[in-house]
Design a protein around this motif. Structure first.
Motif, PDB file in Angstrom:
ATOM      1  N   THR A   1      -2.043  17.875 -18.616  1.00 54.47           N
ATOM      2  CA  THR A   1      -1.088  18.990 -18.477  1.00 54.47           C
ATOM      3  C   THR A   1      -0.471  19.370 -19.819  1.00 54.47           C
ATOM      4  N   ILE A   2       0.031  20.619 -19.836  1.00 51.82           N
ATOM      5  CA  ILE A   2       0.724  21.106 -21.045  1.00 51.82           C
ATOM      6  C   ILE A   2       2.198  21.238 -20.686  1.00 51.82           C
ATOM      7  N   LEU A   3       3.048  20.710 -21.559  1.00 52.78           N
ATOM      8  CA  LEU A   3       4.487  20.806 -21.340  1.00 52.78           C
ATOM      9  C   LEU A   3       5.038  21.643 -22.486  1.00 52.78           C
ATOM     10  N   GLN A   4       5.504  22.834 -22.161  1.00 53.12           N
ATOM     11  CA  GLN A   4       5.776  23.714 -23.295  1.00 53.12           C
ATOM     12  C   GLN A   4       6.977  24.599 -23.054  1.00 53.12           C
ATOM     13  N   GLU A   5       7.869  24.639 -24.042  1.00 54.57           N
ATOM     14  CA  GLU A   5       8.916  25.664 -23.997  1.00 54.57           C
ATOM     15  C   GLU A   5       8.413  26.806 -24.871  1.00 54.57           C
ATOM     16  N   LYS A   6       9.222  27.838 -25.023  1.00 54.00           N
ATOM     17  CA  LYS A   6       8.750  28.965 -25.833  1.00 54.00           C
ATOM     18  C   LYS A   6       8.805  28.567 -27.308  1.00 54.00           C
ATOM     19  N   ILE A   7       7.653  28.646 -27.933  1.00 56.54           N
ATOM     20  CA  ILE A   7       7.648  28.248 -29.356  1.00 56.54           C
ATOM     21  C   ILE A   7       7.145  29.393 -30.228  1.00 56.54           C
TER      22      ILE A   7
ATOM     23  N   PRO B   1      12.889  23.961 -38.569  1.00 57.78           N
ATOM     24  CA  PRO B   1      11.902  24.890 -39.150  1.00 57.78           C
ATOM     25  C   PRO B   1      10.471  24.560 -38.710  1.00 57.78           C
ATOM     26  N   ASP B   2      10.337  23.571 -37.804  1.00 57.06           N
ATOM     27  CA  ASP B   2       8.983  23.149 -37.395  1.00 57.06           C
ATOM     28  C   ASP B   2       8.799  23.260 -35.883  1.00 57.06           C
ATOM     29  N   VAL B   3       7.518  23.078 -35.520  1.00 57.81           N
ATOM     30  CA  VAL B   3       7.214  22.907 -34.093  1.00 57.81           C
ATOM     31  C   VAL B   3       6.694  21.480 -33.937  1.00 57.81           C
ATOM     32  N   LEU B   4       7.290  20.771 -32.965  1.00 64.01           N
ATOM     33  CA  LEU B   4       6.912  19.382 -32.748  1.00 64.01           C
ATOM     34  C   LEU B   4       5.824  19.322 -31.676  1.00 64.01           C
ATOM     35  N   VAL B   5       4.718  18.613 -31.993  1.00 63.00           N
ATOM     36  CA  VAL B   5       3.614  18.478 -31.030  1.00 63.00           C
ATOM     37  C   VAL B   5       3.529  17.006 -30.622  1.00 63.00           C
ATOM     38  N   LYS B   6       3.420  16.783 -29.297  1.00 64.52           N
ATOM     39  CA  LYS B   6       3.421  15.402 -28.792  1.00 64.52           C
ATOM     40  C   LYS B   6       2.239  15.241 -27.839  1.00 64.52           C
ATOM     41  N   VAL B   7       1.374  14.251 -28.106  1.00 62.32           N
ATOM     42  CA  VAL B   7       0.279  13.970 -27.175  1.00 62.32           C
ATOM     43  C   VAL B   7       0.571  12.600 -26.556  1.00 62.32           C
ATOM     44  N   THR B   8       0.895  12.588 -25.265  1.00 59.27           N
ATOM     45  CA  THR B   8       1.299  11.334 -24.601  1.00 59.27           C
ATOM     46  C   THR B   8       0.308  10.974 -23.503  1.00 59.27           C
ATOM     47  N   ASP B   9      -0.067   9.678 -23.462  1.00 58.03           N
ATOM     48  CA  ASP B   9      -0.902   9.232 -22.343  1.00 58.03           C
ATOM     49  C   ASP B   9      -0.317   7.964 -21.743  1.00 58.03           C
ATOM     50  N   ASP B  10      -0.761   7.623 -20.541  1.00 54.56           N
ATOM     51  CA  ASP B  10      -0.282   6.369 -19.935  1.00 54.56           C
ATOM     52  C   ASP B  10      -1.435   5.376 -19.836  1.00 54.56           C
ATOM     53  N   GLY B  11      -2.218   5.344 -20.943  1.00 56.12           N
ATOM     54  CA  GLY B  11      -3.406   4.500 -20.986  1.00 56.12           C
ATOM     55  C   GLY B  11      -3.112   3.054 -21.363  1.00 56.12           C
ATOM     56  N   ILE B  12      -4.102   2.454 -22.054  1.00 52.56           N
ATOM     57  CA  ILE B  12      -3.995   1.008 -22.323  1.00 52.56           C
ATOM     58  C   ILE B  12      -2.992   0.680 -23.424  1.00 52.56           C
ATOM     59  N   GLY B  13      -2.622   1.680 -24.207  1.00 48.65           N
ATOM     60  CA  GLY B  13      -1.653   1.440 -25.291  1.00 48.65           C
ATOM     61  C   GLY B  13      -2.264   0.706 -26.473  1.00 48.65           C
ATOM     62  N   ILE B  14      -1.424   0.465 -27.453  1.00 50.58           N
ATOM     63  CA  ILE B  14      -1.918  -0.159 -28.696  1.00 50.58           C
ATOM     64  C   ILE B  14      -1.093  -1.418 -28.974  1.00 50.58           C
ATOM     65  N   SER B  15      -1.755  -2.497 -29.298  1.00 46.03           N
ATOM     66  CA  SER B  15      -1.034  -3.748 -29.560  1.00 46.03           C
ATOM     67  C   SER B  15      -0.263  -3.643 -30.885  1.00 46.03           C
TER      68      SER B  15
END
Ligand code: ADP
Length: 490
Positions: free
Chosen positions: A369-375, A415-429
């Motif tokens: 899914t995309i989670l987005q406000e007006k950018i 002055p920027d646009v923040l981009v976030k890619v989030t998953d609920d996968g195995i994660g990183i040690s």
């Protein structure tokens, strides 16, 4: 260390020579002045001596020069003052009569011009002239014309200082003023010399310390930085302090650069061994499959043959991907690369990419899914940003288990646009976390995914080329979040 090789030694030598020169000059000058002064005083005191003698001995208008009677009066005068020598000169300066003891040779002629100058009083004293007894030396004198008024028929010429003060030592022994003056000067020079030495010692000590610090830096094979005890912490107060600070900074820079060079050499070797290893694996697999087909030939069933060809093809594809990713990374890392930044709609780009990944996500039952406000529109190289996002999404799908979910969020942040890619996968040690952006680094998590280890390195390099960086947070077993910013287009 030899004395004359050190700065302090050189300064001391120069100072010593300079002071000797000044002392010598000053001695000569003092002697000259003292002698002139004594002569002047002597001549001044005896200015009227000759006149007086002429008045008493040659009185009367008929002043005749009578040798016999003169001798008598000369002898009388000399017995009163043995320091004077009397001569009677004619108008040309020829010695007509004199008072010298018999046997002593005298010069018969003295220059008459200085005598006339003296009598006229036109020139300041001392005026010196030849001494008939010592023709080599000039002496002060007293003189008067005979007669005192009217045209002169001769001159009374009195040498005042006799034979004294002919040498410097004579003068020093006799003149208290000369001795005192030379002592005062010698003491002043000695004082100056000692003060100078103390001062220069203080100044050159710091210079010496600096030289020693730099020397020990060299001795340490450029590994231990220059430390200066006197300036460390404090602010530079003069050129030597400043020089010390510059050296200290420079030494640290040199050490950093040497270690950078060493590191990059280690990295280069690691890279080559990684590449060789990564290329060899699929190549060996392809070779294995092809050899099996060739050796077993007709004994292989059609099904197995196709399977082996498909597996070899897969490895060839992997090889191709690896080579093209390597090329891509090396292009991105080349120093001359410039990013063609232009304004574009990030929202639309994300929309398109997510659309492309939908089938792969659906295959694993992952919700994307995309989670987005007006950018606002951002500025960047759209092709490169697309590549970075593709790598992040590809990883998220790869490291998320069936039925998981992935969100791509975008929001304005100054002055920027923040981009976030989030998953609920195995994660990183936590052990992997600091390394995942390195080339060829692959996490130890069991994912079943066969990657190249270059995807995140490429993504990070792209974002760095846009003046930002990628950050990651993760809880093992719960998923990972990758964040980066892009500048809003102005
Ligand atoms: P790879 O080809 O192995 O995916 P990358 O450079 O893309 O190489 O990623 C490096 C490592 O970072 C991966 O091997 C994996 O361990 C970890 N990683 C990357 N993305 C994720 C993610 N979304 N979830 C968990 N681990 C990840």
């Amino acid at each position: 260390m030899y004395m004359h090789r050190t700065l302090y030694g050189k300064i001391t030598l120069i100072l010593l020579m300079l002071f000797f020169a000044i002392a010598a000059l000053n001695t000569v000058w003092t002697l000259f002045i003292t002698r002139s002064y004594i002569d002047e005083a002597n001549q001044e005191l005896n200015r009227n001596l000759a006149r007086y003698l002429v008045t008493s001995e040659f009185s009367g208008p008929e002043a005749v020069i009578d040798n016999a009677s003169l001798k008598k009066s000369f002898e009388m005068l000399m017995s009163i003052n043995p320091n004077i020598e009397l001569y009677l000169l004619d108008t040309e300066g020829k010695v007509v009569a004199y008072s010298a003891p018999p046997g002593k040779r005298i010069k018969e002629q003295v220059p008459i011009e200085p005598v006339r100058t003296y009598i006229s009083g036109r020139k300041g004293l001392p005026i010196r002239n030849k001494d008939p007894r010592n023709p080599g030396s000039l002496k002060v004198f007293s003189a008067a014309p005979i007669p005192l008024d009217g045209p002169a028929v001769g001159y009374l010429y009195i040498i005042l200082s006799g034979e004294e003060h002919d040498s410097v030592m004579d003068l020093l022994q006799t003149s208290y003023i000369a001795r005192l003056s030379i002592w005062v000067w010698a003491s002043a020079l000695l004082f100056l010399f000692v003060t100078g030495l103390v001062l220069f010692n203080h100044l050159t000590r710091r210079h010496r310390q600096l030289t020693e610090a730099v020397e020990s830096f060299r001795r340490s094979d450029f590994r231990i930085p220059v430390t200066l005890p006197e300036t460390s912490g404090g602010k530079a107060s003069d050129e030597i302090d400043m020089l010390g600070e510059v050296f200290s900074d420079m030494s640290r820079r040199i050490i950093d650069q040497i270690s950078d060079l060493e590191n990059s050499d280690v990295q280069r070797r690691e890279l080559i061994s990684n590449i060789s290893h990564d290329l060899r694996m699929p190549l060996a697999a392809i070779q294995g499959h092809l050899e099996t087909i060739l050796l077993k030939g007709s004994s292989l069933g059609d099904g197995e043959k196709t399977e082996r060809i498909e597996m070899a093809l897969k490895q060839a594809e992997r090889l191709g991907r690896l080579v093209s990713e390597l090329l891509e990374l090396s292009r991105l890392e080349s120093p001359g690369l410039d990013v063609k930044a232009e304004p574009f709609s990030l929202a639309e780009l994300v929309q398109d990419i997510v659309q492309d990944f939908k089938p792969a996500a659906a295959e694993k039952g992952i919700e994307l899914t995309i989670l987005q406000e007006k950018i606002p529109a951002v500025s960047g190289d759209i092709g490169l940003v697309e590549r970075a996002l593709q790598n992040l999404l590809d990883n998220s799908i790869g490291y998320t288990t069936e039925g998981g979910s992935i969100t791509v969020g975008m929001e304005s942040s100054g002055p920027d646009v923040l981009v976030k890619v989030t998953d609920d996968g195995i994660g990183i040690s936590p052990e992997d976390l600091p390394h995942i952006f390195e080339r060829f680094y692959r996490g130890r998590g069991e994912s079943g995914r066969v990657g190249s280890g270059l995807g995140l390195a490429i993504a990070r390099r792209i974002i760095q080329l846009h003046g930002s960086d990628i950050e990651v947070t993760s809880t093992p077993g719960e998923g990972a979040t990758f964040t980066f910013t892009l500048p809003v287009s102005s």
